[in-house]
Design an enzyme around this catalytic site. Structure first.
Site, PDB file in Angstrom:
ATOM      1  N   GLY A   1       0.802  -1.213   0.000  1.00 22.39           N
ATOM      2  CA  GLY A   1       0.000   0.000   0.000  1.00 22.39           C
ATOM      3  C   GLY A   1       0.836   1.264   0.000  1.00 22.39           C
ATOM      4  O   GLY A   1       1.964   1.295  -0.498  1.00 22.39           O
TER       5      GLY A   1
ATOM      6  N   LEU B   1      -4.725  -5.752  -3.970  1.00 24.36           N
ATOM      7  CA  LEU B   1      -3.754  -4.669  -4.013  1.00 24.36           C
ATOM      8  C   LEU B   1      -2.348  -5.156  -3.690  1.00 24.36           C
ATOM      9  O   LEU B   1      -2.103  -5.710  -2.613  1.00 24.36           O
ATOM     10  CB  LEU B   1      -4.159  -3.563  -3.030  1.00 24.36           C
ATOM     11  CG  LEU B   1      -3.232  -2.341  -2.973  1.00 24.36           C
ATOM     12  CD1 LEU B   1      -3.245  -1.618  -4.306  1.00 24.36           C
ATOM     13  CD2 LEU B   1      -3.653  -1.409  -1.838  1.00 24.36           C
ATOM     14  N   ASP B   2      -1.423  -4.938  -4.644  1.00 23.40           N
ATOM     15  CA  ASP B   2       0.002  -5.247  -4.475  1.00 23.40           C
ATOM     16  C   ASP B   2       0.268  -6.720  -4.169  1.00 23.40           C
ATOM     17  O   ASP B   2       1.265  -7.065  -3.545  1.00 23.40           O
ATOM     18  CB  ASP B   2       0.629  -4.366  -3.382  1.00 23.40           C
ATOM     19  CG  ASP B   2       0.590  -2.890  -3.739  1.00 23.40           C
ATOM     20  OD1 ASP B   2       0.654  -2.581  -4.938  1.00 23.40           O
ATOM     21  OD2 ASP B   2       0.491  -2.058  -2.821  1.00 23.40           O
ATOM     22  N   GLU B   3      -0.633  -7.605  -4.599  1.00 21.37           N
ATOM     23  CA  GLU B   3      -0.448  -9.026  -4.341  1.00 21.37           C
ATOM     24  C   GLU B   3      -0.444  -9.859  -5.620  1.00 21.37           C
ATOM     25  O   GLU B   3      -0.585 -11.082  -5.572  1.00 21.37           O
ATOM     26  CB  GLU B   3      -1.537  -9.530  -3.383  1.00 21.37           C
ATOM     27  CG  GLU B   3      -1.403  -8.945  -1.979  1.00 21.37           C
ATOM     28  CD  GLU B   3      -2.346  -9.584  -0.978  1.00 21.37           C
ATOM     29  OE1 GLU B   3      -2.909 -10.656  -1.306  1.00 21.37           O
ATOM     30  OE2 GLU B   3      -2.527  -9.042   0.114  1.00 21.37           O
TER      31      GLU B   3
END
Length: 300
Positions: free
Chosen positions: A217, A243-245
């Site tokens: 994040g 998110l961001d994965e």
């Protein structure tokens, strides 16, 4: 586009006009390589590179990337693709065949920070990023001059959470107009909607300014400073709706110590971000990546 870049791209396409790549993912079983090799041989093709990986030879998943030269490929390519379908069906393959001379069309999304964009532009100018840089889209005007000075179309599309869907509709219109194959988020500081991400599955590459899964994040450098870390990093990954994965393509790190404040870490991190993103983009363009579940197989 400068004549230097045009010459580099032209020479690359001419040099590789008879070369193609074949990427395969299927259940591991005997005979895959033999069957594929025999098939290519019937077209007079010569395998010049082959890399493979199995998660488990007993019931696992098999991945392979093959490069081959085939005289007169331009006139044979469509037929080779069509004739390979029965082979693929026999082995339950997910596969892709790509002519090396057919360069991918790339769109770069950027916000205010230009360091990742500049790295990609430099790699392209120097002839080390083999792609058609079709356009740059930004929610700010800051990078217009540096983009248009190279003859690359620049589009300012304002975007925030209140007008995200309207912005993405404009994005889709531009991406379709320029027949974009790959989207690169070069520090584009906007969340993409699930519908947009799904439309370009495994075709959106992001750079995250931390060594994921740490500091997911916003504000990762500030949080890294507060945590007192001794190493910071950057991660390039395919975008998913988590998110961001998304599947990680490339990562790198740099050392810091107690004297480095958050702003110092940002400067160190920007150097890492630039190189990590550039490598990930190059590997995608060279068809070196296969995605399996939430992981990537990156062939050397």
């Amino acid at each position: 586009m400068t004549s230097y870049v045009e010459d580099k791209l032209h020479n690359y396409k001419e040099k590789h006009k008879d070369r193609a790549r074949l990427l395969i993912h299927c259940p591991d079983q005997p005979g895959i390589i033999s069957r594929v090799s025999d098939f290519l041989y019937t077209y007079g093709a010569n395998i010049v590179a082959s890399h493979q990986y199995s998660t488990d030879p007993e019931g696992g998943e098999f991945f392979i990337r093959i490069e081959f030269d085939c005289p007169g490929l331009e006139t044979k390519f469509s037929q080779i693709e069509a004739d390979f379908q029965p082979v693929a069906a026999d082995f339950q393959m997910n596969w892709k065949m790509a002519a090396v001379s057919e360069l991918k069309n790339v769109a770069i999304f950027v916000s205010k920070q230009p360091h990742c964009l500049l790295e990609l532009l430099w790699e392209w100018q120097s002839g080390d990023l083999m792609a058609n840089l079709a356009l740059v889209i930004s929610n700010h005007e800051d990078t217009r001059e540096m983009v248009e000075s190279l003859g690359i179309p620049f589009y300012h599309v304002p975007s925030n959470k209140e007008m995200r869907k309207e912005a993405e509709q404009r994005h889709k219109e531009l991406l379709e107009e320029y027949e974009v194959d790959l989207i690169v988020l070069a520090r584009y500081m906007q969340i993409l909607t699930p519908e947009f991400v799904e439309s370009y599955r495994n075709r959106i590459i992001n750079i995250h300014h931390s060594f994921l899964p740490a500091f997911v994040g916003a504000r990762p450098y500030e949080r890294a400073y507060e945590r007192g870390v001794k190493m910071i990093g950057a991660t390039s990954h395919y975008v998913t709706n988590d998110l961001d994965e998304g599947p990680i393509i490339e990562q790198d790190i740099g050392r810091v110590d107690h004297r480095d404040h958050a702003e110092d870490m940002k400067k160190i991190g920007q150097t890492i971000e630039r190189s990590v993103l550039a490598r990930a983009v190059k590997w995608h363009l060279a068809d070196r990546i296969l995605v399996h579940q939430n992981k990537t197989i990156v062939f050397s």
